[in-house]
Design an enzyme around this catalytic site. Structure first.
Site, PDB file in Angstrom:
ATOM      1  N   GLU A   1     -41.445   1.085  28.255  1.00 41.64           N
ATOM      2  CA  GLU A   1     -42.242  -0.116  28.543  1.00 41.64           C
ATOM      3  C   GLU A   1     -42.892  -0.674  27.276  1.00 41.64           C
ATOM      4  O   GLU A   1     -43.271  -1.839  27.224  1.00 41.64           O
ATOM      5  CB  GLU A   1     -43.301   0.163  29.612  1.00 41.64           C
ATOM      6  CG  GLU A   1     -44.421   1.073  29.175  1.00 41.64           C
ATOM      7  CD  GLU A   1     -45.447   1.319  30.287  1.00 41.64           C
ATOM      8  OE1 GLU A   1     -45.950   0.342  30.848  1.00 41.64           O
ATOM      9  OE2 GLU A   1     -45.716   2.498  30.591  1.00 41.64           O
TER      10      GLU A   1
ATOM     11  N   CYS B   1     -14.388  14.008  18.687  1.00 44.54           N
ATOM     12  CA  CYS B   1     -15.536  13.808  19.579  1.00 44.54           C
ATOM     13  C   CYS B   1     -15.640  14.932  20.600  1.00 44.54           C
ATOM     14  O   CYS B   1     -16.717  15.505  20.789  1.00 44.54           O
ATOM     15  CB  CYS B   1     -15.426  12.456  20.283  1.00 44.54           C
ATOM     16  SG  CYS B   1     -16.768  12.166  21.444  1.00 44.54           S
TER      17      CYS B   1
ATOM     18  N   GLU C   1     -28.723  15.800  12.388  1.00 42.62           N
ATOM     19  CA  GLU C   1     -28.506  16.362  13.728  1.00 42.62           C
ATOM     20  C   GLU C   1     -28.470  17.889  13.669  1.00 42.62           C
ATOM     21  O   GLU C   1     -29.107  18.575  14.485  1.00 42.62           O
ATOM     22  CB  GLU C   1     -27.213  15.814  14.334  1.00 42.62           C
ATOM     23  CG  GLU C   1     -27.344  14.338  14.709  1.00 42.62           C
ATOM     24  CD  GLU C   1     -26.105  13.726  15.366  1.00 42.62           C
ATOM     25  OE1 GLU C   1     -26.241  12.665  15.954  1.00 42.62           O
ATOM     26  OE2 GLU C   1     -25.007  14.305  15.270  1.00 42.62           O
TER      27      GLU C   1
ATOM     28  N   CYS D   1     -19.140  14.824  18.895  1.00 44.77           N
ATOM     29  CA  CYS D   1     -20.192  14.343  19.814  1.00 44.77           C
ATOM     30  C   CYS D   1     -20.503  15.296  20.960  1.00 44.77           C
ATOM     31  O   CYS D   1     -21.670  15.574  21.234  1.00 44.77           O
ATOM     32  CB  CYS D   1     -19.791  13.007  20.452  1.00 44.77           C
ATOM     33  SG  CYS D   1     -18.679  11.988  19.505  1.00 44.77           S
TER      34      CYS D   1
ATOM     35  N   HIS E   1     -43.726   1.425  34.533  1.00 46.14           N
ATOM     36  CA  HIS E   1     -44.848   2.274  34.146  1.00 46.14           C
ATOM     37  C   HIS E   1     -44.911   3.561  34.965  1.00 46.14           C
ATOM     38  O   HIS E   1     -44.656   3.502  36.155  1.00 46.14           O
ATOM     39  CB  HIS E   1     -46.134   1.469  34.362  1.00 46.14           C
ATOM     40  CG  HIS E   1     -47.351   2.177  33.886  1.00 46.14           C
ATOM     41  ND1 HIS E   1     -47.644   2.328  32.536  1.00 46.14           N
ATOM     42  CD2 HIS E   1     -48.347   2.793  34.570  1.00 46.14           C
ATOM     43  CE1 HIS E   1     -48.776   2.997  32.420  1.00 46.14           C
ATOM     44  NE2 HIS E   1     -49.217   3.304  33.630  1.00 46.14           N
TER      45      HIS E   1
ATOM     46  N   LYS F   1     -21.739  18.886  19.977  1.00 47.49           N
ATOM     47  CA  LYS F   1     -23.010  18.640  19.274  1.00 47.49           C
ATOM     48  C   LYS F   1     -24.134  18.391  20.275  1.00 47.49           C
ATOM     49  O   LYS F   1     -25.206  18.976  20.206  1.00 47.49           O
ATOM     50  CB  LYS F   1     -22.837  17.456  18.317  1.00 47.49           C
ATOM     51  CG  LYS F   1     -24.054  17.045  17.520  1.00 47.49           C
ATOM     52  CD  LYS F   1     -24.945  16.030  18.178  1.00 47.49           C
ATOM     53  CE  LYS F   1     -24.283  14.816  18.729  1.00 47.49           C
ATOM     54  NZ  LYS F   1     -23.802  13.869  17.747  1.00 47.49           N
TER      55      LYS F   1
ATOM     56  N   TYR G   1     -25.849  11.282   9.528  1.00 46.42           N
ATOM     57  CA  TYR G   1     -25.906  11.647  10.943  1.00 46.42           C
ATOM     58  C   TYR G   1     -25.801  13.165  11.133  1.00 46.42           C
ATOM     59  O   TYR G   1     -26.631  13.787  11.795  1.00 46.42           O
ATOM     60  CB  TYR G   1     -24.703  11.056  11.691  1.00 46.42           C
ATOM     61  CG  TYR G   1     -24.723   9.613  12.055  1.00 46.42           C
ATOM     62  CD1 TYR G   1     -25.042   9.214  13.353  1.00 46.42           C
ATOM     63  CD2 TYR G   1     -24.356   8.629  11.155  1.00 46.42           C
ATOM     64  CE1 TYR G   1     -25.005   7.885  13.729  1.00 46.42           C
ATOM     65  CE2 TYR G   1     -24.309   7.282  11.521  1.00 46.42           C
ATOM     66  CZ  TYR G   1     -24.637   6.926  12.811  1.00 46.42           C
ATOM     67  OH  TYR G   1     -24.599   5.621  13.183  1.00 46.42           O
TER      68      TYR G   1
HETATM   69  P1  NDP Z   1     -22.672   9.998   6.799  1.00 43.71           P
HETATM   70  O1  NDP Z   1     -21.874   8.968   6.118  1.00 43.71           O
HETATM   71  O2  NDP Z   1     -23.541   9.608   7.947  1.00 43.71           O
HETATM   72  O3  NDP Z   1     -23.600  10.717   5.738  1.00 43.71           O
HETATM   73  C1  NDP Z   1     -23.066  11.331   4.598  1.00 43.71           C
HETATM   74  C2  NDP Z   1     -24.215  11.851   3.771  1.00 43.71           C
HETATM   75  O4  NDP Z   1     -23.700  12.632   2.711  1.00 43.71           O
HETATM   76  C3  NDP Z   1     -25.043  10.750   3.158  1.00 43.71           C
HETATM   77  O5  NDP Z   1     -26.383  11.142   3.171  1.00 43.71           O
HETATM   78  C4  NDP Z   1     -24.488  10.663   1.746  1.00 43.71           C
HETATM   79  O6  NDP Z   1     -25.413  10.226   0.806  1.00 43.71           O
HETATM   80  C5  NDP Z   1     -24.163  12.116   1.471  1.00 43.71           C
HETATM   81  N1  NDP Z   1     -23.106  12.282   0.478  1.00 43.71           N
HETATM   82  C6  NDP Z   1     -21.909  11.659   0.439  1.00 43.71           C
HETATM   83  N2  NDP Z   1     -21.179  12.079  -0.616  1.00 43.71           N
HETATM   84  C7  NDP Z   1     -21.939  13.009  -1.250  1.00 43.71           C
HETATM   85  C8  NDP Z   1     -21.739  13.798  -2.402  1.00 43.71           C
HETATM   86  N3  NDP Z   1     -20.614  13.714  -3.134  1.00 43.71           N
HETATM   87  N4  NDP Z   1     -22.722  14.642  -2.770  1.00 43.71           N
HETATM   88  C9  NDP Z   1     -23.869  14.719  -2.055  1.00 43.71           C
HETATM   89  N5  NDP Z   1     -24.118  13.990  -0.954  1.00 43.71           N
HETATM   90  C10 NDP Z   1     -23.159  13.137  -0.554  1.00 43.71           C
HETATM   91  O7  NDP Z   1     -21.625  11.133   7.191  1.00 43.71           O
HETATM   92  P2  NDP Z   1     -21.670  12.353   8.198  1.00 43.71           P
HETATM   93  O8  NDP Z   1     -20.790  13.358   7.577  1.00 43.71           O
HETATM   94  O9  NDP Z   1     -23.044  12.733   8.562  1.00 43.71           O
HETATM   95  O10 NDP Z   1     -20.982  11.749   9.497  1.00 43.71           O
HETATM   96  C11 NDP Z   1     -19.748  11.059   9.372  1.00 43.71           C
HETATM   97  C12 NDP Z   1     -19.681   9.900  10.312  1.00 43.71           C
HETATM   98  O11 NDP Z   1     -19.457  10.373  11.623  1.00 43.71           O
HETATM   99  C13 NDP Z   1     -20.970   9.084  10.425  1.00 43.71           C
HETATM  100  O12 NDP Z   1     -21.080   8.129   9.413  1.00 43.71           O
HETATM  101  C14 NDP Z   1     -20.834   8.486  11.785  1.00 43.71           C
HETATM  102  O13 NDP Z   1     -20.060   7.327  11.687  1.00 43.71           O
HETATM  103  C15 NDP Z   1     -20.112   9.545  12.559  1.00 43.71           C
HETATM  104  N6  NDP Z   1     -21.062  10.359  13.342  1.00 43.71           N
HETATM  105  C16 NDP Z   1     -21.746   9.760  14.352  1.00 43.71           C
HETATM  106  C17 NDP Z   1     -22.638  10.466  15.098  1.00 43.71           C
HETATM  107  C18 NDP Z   1     -23.396   9.784  16.182  1.00 43.71           C
HETATM  108  O14 NDP Z   1     -22.985   8.722  16.605  1.00 43.71           O
HETATM  109  N7  NDP Z   1     -24.511  10.334  16.647  1.00 43.71           N
HETATM  110  C19 NDP Z   1     -22.898  11.885  14.857  1.00 43.71           C
HETATM  111  C20 NDP Z   1     -22.137  12.415  13.760  1.00 43.71           C
HETATM  112  C21 NDP Z   1     -21.256  11.662  13.041  1.00 43.71           C
HETATM  113  P3  NDP Z   1     -25.674   8.660   0.488  1.00 43.71           P
HETATM  114  O15 NDP Z   1     -26.518   8.145   1.600  1.00 43.71           O
HETATM  115  O16 NDP Z   1     -26.380   8.710  -0.818  1.00 43.71           O
HETATM  116  O17 NDP Z   1     -24.322   8.037   0.404  1.00 43.71           O
END
Ligand code: NDP
Length: 462
Positions: A447, A47, A185, A52, A442, A55, A181
C-alpha cells in the site's frame, strides 16, 4: 510464414532444451510444424536445473533461520533448530528431477521428437547428433549460457553456480566473487544457512545497473545480516592449503589474505556457442560469442535462428520464453511476431529481495527528463513484534511533464510479488495520479506505493 518442405526431416530443429528452446518447440508443434529438439544435459535448462528454480528453493530454506528467530516475538518458544544441507539438496534434487521429467513429457505430448545428445551444425540445414545427420528447414540455437570465470591463478579451485547446488556439504567459510544477481543471491542463501560469507566486488557498490538507492539499501541489509562486503576489491590468486582450505589473496589497499572453505565465482555468464559449428557455417557472433540476431530472432544465415541467453541480450527466463514463442509464431504462424520486451520486470532473490520495473533514477535522468522521485523507508509490521532491524524501501520514478510512472523499485519482503503486479500498471502507462487514486490495501507493505506523497524533483546535473 513458412510453407511445408517435405525434403527436410523436420521443419524446426531446436538445439537446447531450456526455457526458450522448449517453448519454441512446443509452440511450433502446436502450429502444425514437424519439430525435433536435442538437449545434451537435462531438459529444463539452466533455470530448472541449476538456476532460478533450485535457487529459489534454497532461498526459502535459508529464510527459515530468521523465521525461527522472529517467531519468538510472536509468543513462540522453539527448540534450537538444526539444519541438514544434504537433506535440503536431496529434496531439491527430487523436485528438479520431477520438473525436468515434466518438461520432457510436455514435449512428447506436444508431438515434438525429443533427443538426448550434443548436436552441432553441419551446414545451414543439417545437424549432427549421436553420429547421425538430421535435416531441418529451420534450426534454432537455444543453448543458453555458461558461467564466466576470469583466468586468475588458482581459479581451478573455485566453483560456480554450476557446482554450488550440489556441494556434498555446506561450506563453513565462503568467499563469493562478484556483485551481480548470483553473488548477492548466494550471499543471502549461504549466510542464512549458517555459513560465514564474505562477498568481494570490484566496483563501488553491488548490483551495478540497479537503482542506486536499491543498491545501497541492500548493501546495508546484507551487512546487518552478518555478511562481510568488500568493495573495490578483487581476487589476485587462490591457493589450496594442505588441509584442503583455500587461501585467497585479494587486491586492494591492504593486500588481504582470506582463508575459506569455498570460493564461489559469480562473475557473469557467457553464451554457450562453443562446439556448435556456428562459425564454420558462417553464423555471425558478437564479441562475447553470442549469436547476433534481428528483432525476429534470425541470425545472418537464413534458416538459423537463436533465442534466450545465447543471444547475449536480456538473460532472463521469461524473456527467453517470449522470444521462443515469438520465433515459432514468426516461422509457422500467420504473421511475424517480435517479442515485446519494452517493460521487463526483474527480481533479485537476495535477502531481503528486490523487485524492479522500468527506469532507475539514473536512467531517467540520463534521458534528460525532469523527474519526481517518491520514496519511503519503513519497518514492516512483522518486524514491530519480531524486533528485527530490517527496513523496506519503496521508490517511484515519475516523469514530471507527463506524470507517468517510469519506474517502480522495492527492497523488502515479497518485493518480487508486489512488483509483478505494478509492472502491469507501469507498462500500461499509469500516472502518479492513477497510483494515488487506487485505494490502499491495508495493512500491507504494497500500500505504500499508493500513499507516497513527499516528492523530490530532479533534473540532470542537479
Ligand atoms: P551479473 O552480470 O549479474 O554480475 C556479474 C558480476 O561479476 C558483476 O558484479 C561484475 O562486475 C562482476 N565481474 C564480471 N567480470 C568480472 C571479472 N573479470 N572480475 C571480477 N568481477 C567480475 O552476472 P551473474 O553471474 O550474477 O548472473 C548472470 C545473469 O543471469 C544475470 O545478469 C541475470 O541476467 C541472470 N540471473 C538472473 C537472476 C534473477 O532473475 N533473479 C538470478 C541469477 C542470474 P561489474 O558490475 O563491475 O561488471
Amino acid at each position: 510464414m513458412t510453407k511445408q518442405m517435405p525434403s527436410y526431416d523436420y521443419q524446426l530443429f531446436v538445439i537446447g532444451g531450456g526455457s526458450g528452446g522448449v517453448r519454441a518447440a512446443r509452440v511450433a508443434s502446436g502450429l502444425g510444424a514437424r519439430v525435433a529438439i536435442a538437449e545434451n544435459f537435462r531438459y529444463g535448462g539452466t533455470c530448472v536445473i541449476r538456476g532460478c528454480v533450485p535457487k529459489k528453493l534454497l532461498v526459502y530454506a535459508a529464510h527459515f533461520a530468521e523465521d525461527f528467530a522472529d517467531a519468538m516475538g510472536f509468543g513462540w518458544t522453539l527448540q534450537p533448530a538444526a539444519f541438514s544441507w544434504p537433506k535440503l539438496i536431496e529434496a531439491k534434487n527430487k523436485e528438479i528431477s520431477r520438473l525436468s521429467g515434466l518438461y520432457e513429457t510436455k514435449l512428447v505430448n506436444s508431438k515434438v521428437a525429443v533427443m538426448h545428445g550434443a548436436a552441432h551444425l553441419v551446414d545451414a540445414h543439417t545437424v549432427a547428433i549421436n553420429g547421425q545427420h538430421v535435416t531441418a528447414e529451420h534450426i534454432l540455437i537455444a543453448t543458453g549460457g555458461t558461467p564466466f570465470v576470469p583466468p586468475i591463478a588458482g581459479i581451478e579451485h573455485a566453483i560456480t553456480s554450476n557446482e554450488v547446488f550440489d556441494l556434498p556439504q555446506l561450506p563453513q567459510r565462503v568467499l563469493i566473487v562478484g556483485g551481480g544477481y548470483i553473488a548477492v543471491e548466494f550471499a543471502g542463501i549461504l549466510n542464512g544457512l549458517g555459513a560465514q560469507v564474505t562477498l568481494c566486488y570490484r566496483g563501488e557498490q553491488v548490483l551495478r545497473g540497479f537503482d542506486d538507492d536499491v543498491r545501497a539499501h541492500l548493501h546495508d541489509a546484507m551487512i546487518k545480516k552478518g555478511i562481510t562486503v568488500l568493495l573495490h576489491r578483487d581476487v589476485a590468486s587462490i591457493d589450496k592449503l594442505a588441509n584442503g582450505s583455500l587461501s585467497v589473496a585479494l587486491t586492494g589497499a591492504q593486500n588481504t589474505k582470506l582463508v575459506v572453505d569455498s570460493v564461489l565465482y559469480a562473475t557473469g555468464r557467457i553464451p554457450n556457442t562453443q562446439g556448435l559449428g556456428l562459425a564454420e557455417v558462417g553464423v555471425a557472433l558478437d564479441e562475447a560469442g553470442g549469436v547476433k540476431v534481428d528483432a525476429y530472432g534470425q541470425s545472418n544465415i537464413p534458416g538459423i535462428h537463436a533465442v534466450g541467453d545465447v543471444t547475449n541480450r536480456i538473460a532472463l527466463t521469461p524473456v527467453a520464453i517470449r522470444e521462443g514463442a515469438a520465433l515459432a509464431n514468426t516461422l509457422f504462424g500467420a504473421t511475424p511476431v517480435q517479442a515485446d520486451l519494452t517493460t521487463v520486470p526483474s527480481a533479485v532473490f537476495s535477502q531481503p529481495p528486490i523487485g524492479t520495473v522500468g527506469l532507475t533514477e539514473a536512467q531517467a535522468l540520463s534521458q534528460n527528463r525532469e523527474i519526481d522521485i517518491y520514496s519511503a523507508r519503513f519497518r514492516s509490521m512483522r518486524h514491530t513484534l519480531s524486533g528485527r532491524d530490517e527496513r523496506t524501501l519503496v521508490k517511484l520514478i515519475v516523469d514530471t511533464a507527463s506524470q507517468r510512472v517510469l519506474g517502480a523499485h522495492m527492497v523488502g519482503a515479497d518485493a518480487p510479488e508486489i512488483i509483478q503486479g505494478l509492472a502491469i500498471a507501469v507498462r500500461m502507462g499509469a500516472t502518479k495520479a492513477d497510483f494515488d487514486a487506487t485505494v490502499a490495501l491495508h495493512p500491507s507493505a504494497a500500500e505504500e506505493f499508493v500513499t507516497l506523497r513527499d516528492k523530490v524533483t530532479r533534473k540532470r546535473n542537479d
